[in-house]
Design an enzyme around this catalytic site. Sequence first.
Site, short mmCIF file in Angstrom:
data_model
loop_
_atom_site.label_atom_id
_atom_site.label_comp_id
_atom_site.label_asym_id
_atom_site.label_seq_id
_atom_site.Cartn_x
_atom_site.Cartn_y
_atom_site.Cartn_z
N ARG A 8 -53.51 66.49 -12.81
CA ARG A 8 -52.31 67.05 -13.46
C ARG A 8 -52.63 67.23 -14.95
NH1 ARG A 8 -46.41 64.57 -15.07
NH2 ARG A 8 -45.53 66.57 -15.69
N HIS A 9 -52.08 68.26 -15.54
CA HIS A 9 -52.30 68.53 -16.96
C HIS A 9 -51.81 67.38 -17.83
CE1 HIS A 9 -48.00 69.22 -17.65
NE2 HIS A 9 -48.01 69.84 -16.46
N GLY A 10 -52.32 67.32 -19.06
CA GLY A 10 -51.85 66.34 -20.03
C GLY A 10 -50.43 66.66 -20.51
N SER A 12 -47.39 68.01 -22.24
CA SER A 12 -47.14 69.28 -22.94
C SER A 12 -45.95 69.15 -23.88
CB SER A 12 -46.85 70.39 -21.92
OG SER A 12 -45.58 70.16 -21.32
N GLU A 13 -45.74 70.19 -24.67
CA GLU A 13 -44.62 70.18 -25.60
C GLU A 13 -43.29 70.07 -24.87
OE1 GLU A 13 -45.28 73.77 -27.78
OE2 GLU A 13 -47.04 72.99 -28.82
N TRP A 14 -43.17 70.73 -23.73
CA TRP A 14 -41.91 70.65 -22.98
C TRP A 14 -41.80 69.36 -22.20
CZ3 TRP A 14 -39.77 75.87 -20.67
CH2 TRP A 14 -39.35 76.68 -21.72
N ASN A 15 -42.90 68.74 -21.80
CA ASN A 15 -42.81 67.38 -21.26
C ASN A 15 -42.14 66.47 -22.28
OD1 ASN A 15 -46.04 67.35 -19.59
ND2 ASN A 15 -44.03 67.53 -18.66
N GLU A 86 -47.63 75.60 -11.11
CA GLU A 86 -46.47 74.79 -10.76
C GLU A 86 -45.49 75.64 -9.95
OE1 GLU A 86 -44.85 72.27 -9.80
OE2 GLU A 86 -44.97 71.07 -11.63
#
Length: 199
Positions: A8-10, A12-15, A86
């Site tokens: 899974r990606h690291g 993010s700004e929206w996370n 996603e």
Amino acid sequence: MAVLHLVRHGESEWNLAGRVQGQSPEAGALTARGLDQAARTAALLAERHPDAAAIFSSDLPRARQTADVIAGVLGLPVHTDPRLREQDLGSLEGLRFADPLDGGIVQDAIDRLWREPWRRPGGGESITDLYERIHATLDRYAGEHEGRELVLVTHGGPVRVATTTADPRLREPVPRVEVGNATVTTLDRSGRYSPDASR
């Protein structure tokens, strides 16, 4: 068959902002923490899976940036593949999980998608759609790269449907299990998988 390491990606700004990302191109790049997570996962992959032969990544920026960090450590090029994206969450994308919606909050609507996997958000994909897309993609990788180890950089939803024992095509609810940022899940196509600790 190939061994597939799903990453899974690291963060993010929206996370960090608590927003629904889906396939939105506005979901942003990795935060400083996300870059650090990607670097630690790259080191883990180099240590535990030094024979990885190729890196494939969702073409969404947060995944591609994670893949680029991994590629720099493994010394492999990145091949982008939109099939690793996603779930398309349609009209929910960009909303905050805590925003009010239909008498509840956005998080409730997302949880319902996993309980009722045939349901599509406005303009988006159902969990069944995501399941079929991801399983077809993983089966294709396994068939085309027999006997090799691949790193696939993707998102939380694809990892969940890749590892579930539920079958949403039979209208079975799919558990929305936690998939941490930059975690690694190793799969073979016999259905066995094992999460690697990467934090």
